[in-house]
Design a protein around this motif. Sequence first.
Motif, mmCIF file in Angstrom:
data_model
loop_
_atom_site.group_PDB
_atom_site.id
_atom_site.type_symbol
_atom_site.label_atom_id
_atom_site.label_comp_id
_atom_site.label_asym_id
_atom_site.label_seq_id
_atom_site.Cartn_x
_atom_site.Cartn_y
_atom_site.Cartn_z
ATOM 1 N N GLY A 1 33.224 56.438 -2.485
ATOM 2 C CA GLY A 1 33.299 57.764 -3.074
ATOM 3 C C GLY A 1 32.967 57.786 -4.544
ATOM 4 O O GLY A 1 33.474 58.631 -5.287
ATOM 5 N N ARG B 1 30.944 58.463 -8.008
ATOM 6 C CA ARG B 1 30.221 59.649 -8.458
ATOM 7 C C ARG B 1 29.203 59.279 -9.524
ATOM 8 O O ARG B 1 29.522 58.591 -10.494
ATOM 9 C CB ARG B 1 31.206 60.687 -9.018
ATOM 10 C CG ARG B 1 30.558 61.842 -9.753
ATOM 11 C CD ARG B 1 29.879 62.799 -8.811
ATOM 12 N NE ARG B 1 28.975 63.686 -9.541
ATOM 13 C CZ ARG B 1 28.189 64.589 -8.976
ATOM 14 N NH1 ARG B 1 28.209 64.750 -7.661
ATOM 15 N NH2 ARG B 1 27.394 65.346 -9.700
ATOM 16 N N GLY C 1 23.537 65.708 -2.317
ATOM 17 C CA GLY C 1 24.789 65.315 -2.950
ATOM 18 C C GLY C 1 25.392 64.035 -2.423
ATOM 19 O O GLY C 1 26.435 63.602 -2.933
ATOM 20 N N ARG C 2 24.751 63.386 -1.429
ATOM 21 C CA ARG C 2 25.366 62.201 -0.829
ATOM 22 C C ARG C 2 24.329 61.145 -0.470
ATOM 23 O O ARG C 2 23.298 61.456 0.121
ATOM 24 C CB ARG C 2 26.126 62.570 0.444
ATOM 25 C CG ARG C 2 27.271 63.559 0.247
ATOM 26 C CD ARG C 2 28.032 63.728 1.548
ATOM 27 N NE ARG C 2 27.148 64.159 2.636
ATOM 28 C CZ ARG C 2 27.454 64.067 3.919
ATOM 29 N NH1 ARG C 2 28.603 63.519 4.297
ATOM 30 N NH2 ARG C 2 26.613 64.516 4.845
ATOM 31 N N THR D 1 30.116 56.296 0.561
ATOM 32 C CA THR D 1 29.308 57.420 0.098
ATOM 33 C C THR D 1 29.230 57.441 -1.421
ATOM 34 O O THR D 1 30.262 57.391 -2.104
ATOM 35 C CB THR D 1 29.899 58.747 0.598
ATOM 36 O OG1 THR D 1 29.918 58.739 2.024
ATOM 37 C CG2 THR D 1 29.062 59.921 0.118
ATOM 38 N N HIS E 1 28.279 59.850 -4.333
ATOM 39 C CA HIS E 1 28.062 61.268 -4.603
ATOM 40 C C HIS E 1 27.168 61.405 -5.838
ATOM 41 O O HIS E 1 27.343 60.702 -6.834
ATOM 42 C CB HIS E 1 29.398 61.969 -4.831
ATOM 43 C CG HIS E 1 30.324 61.863 -3.657
ATOM 44 N ND1 HIS E 1 30.196 62.643 -2.532
ATOM 45 C CD2 HIS E 1 31.382 61.037 -3.440
ATOM 46 C CE1 HIS E 1 31.135 62.322 -1.661
ATOM 47 N NE2 HIS E 1 31.870 61.353 -2.181
#
Length: 388
Positions: free
Chosen positions: A4, A6, A184-185, A193, A195
């Motif tokens: 996750g 970013r 976005g992924r 994932t 982001h």
Amino acid sequence: MPTGLRYDVVVIGAGIIGAACADALTSDPAVRVAVVDRGPVSGGTTGAGEGNLLVSDKLPGPELDLALAGIRLWRELAEQLGAQALEYEPKGGLVVASEAQALGALRELAEGQRKAGVAAEWVPAERLGELEPQLAPDLAGGVHYPQDAQVQPARAAASLLRRARDTGRVDLLTRTDVIGLDRGRVLTDRHGTLHCDTVVNAAGTWGGEVAALAGSTLPVRPRRGFVLVTEPLPPLVRHKVYAADYVADVASGSADLQSSAVVEGTAAGPVLIGATRERVGFDRRLSVPALARLAAQATALFPALASVRAIRAYRGFRPYLPDHLPAIGRDAVRSWLFHACGHEGAGVGLAPATGLLIAQLVRGERPFLDPAPFDPARFAHPQQEAQP
């Protein structure tokens, strides 16, 4: 590493193009970047390249304009990072012709290149030996290109990535497969994932596969090439020297085997002999006929090589697009996806200019040159429409 994560931009590909994109993107101090590759740094085409920085083999037009910018930017990088960090050698190029007809075509090409900003100096037959004393004596003449240069491609990519990571805003995720792409992924097999707002496809020969993951199309195909490496030698070849028909091979779209000698020395002593081109998919098998042709063509240029041992050969796959221009810019279908691939055998030379262009397009800035000739939308099917 936790999942996750970013980022502002995820760059797919840790070869020379991906490294240059990451380096250019970090000029914005607010941007966080991940560079993802299913192998190690320079594990694909970059690691199998010679590191050519050439303007001599480019026809007047958009690729030559990009190459001239690349030559200038590589010179700046050598000043910033140190020439040794890149193994940067501004050795110049010498293109030779064996007979009068080929020489006439070469001089015509050089005149067009000069009008586009290339330094190209006519060398009559009697002066070729001043530039290359070991060159065959029966050549018709040539053209000297002092702007041509050389880097060690894997080392150059590593140096660019190191500078980008030193900002503290770039993560390098190697041996990580991208298994899915969506707005976005970026889905990966090892880090979950990622982001992001933007994805840059710098996957080289596998750029078409990355485009397909996003539901788009880019017709990148592999074009196999071999390079012969000799035993270490005393200084023998001063420039990057090749026969005039190499330019025609670069521009050709033929799938058949093509070869024209490109001969150059290295700081460590071995002489590198390229270059072949053929479209055989991802067939990595050694081709003895291809290597034999290279050896014969190289010894025709430098007879002293006839008694030299070739100690190894390596191969790679150039990322080929049908019109011989790279795809640089926003995808025609996915607005969040940018492409920086399809440079064929010119990727190292074009890398810093490509990275700068991508960074400017991602940020919505005015690009330093017209990106229209490189627009990936030229390969879009008429029925495709841009999607989010």
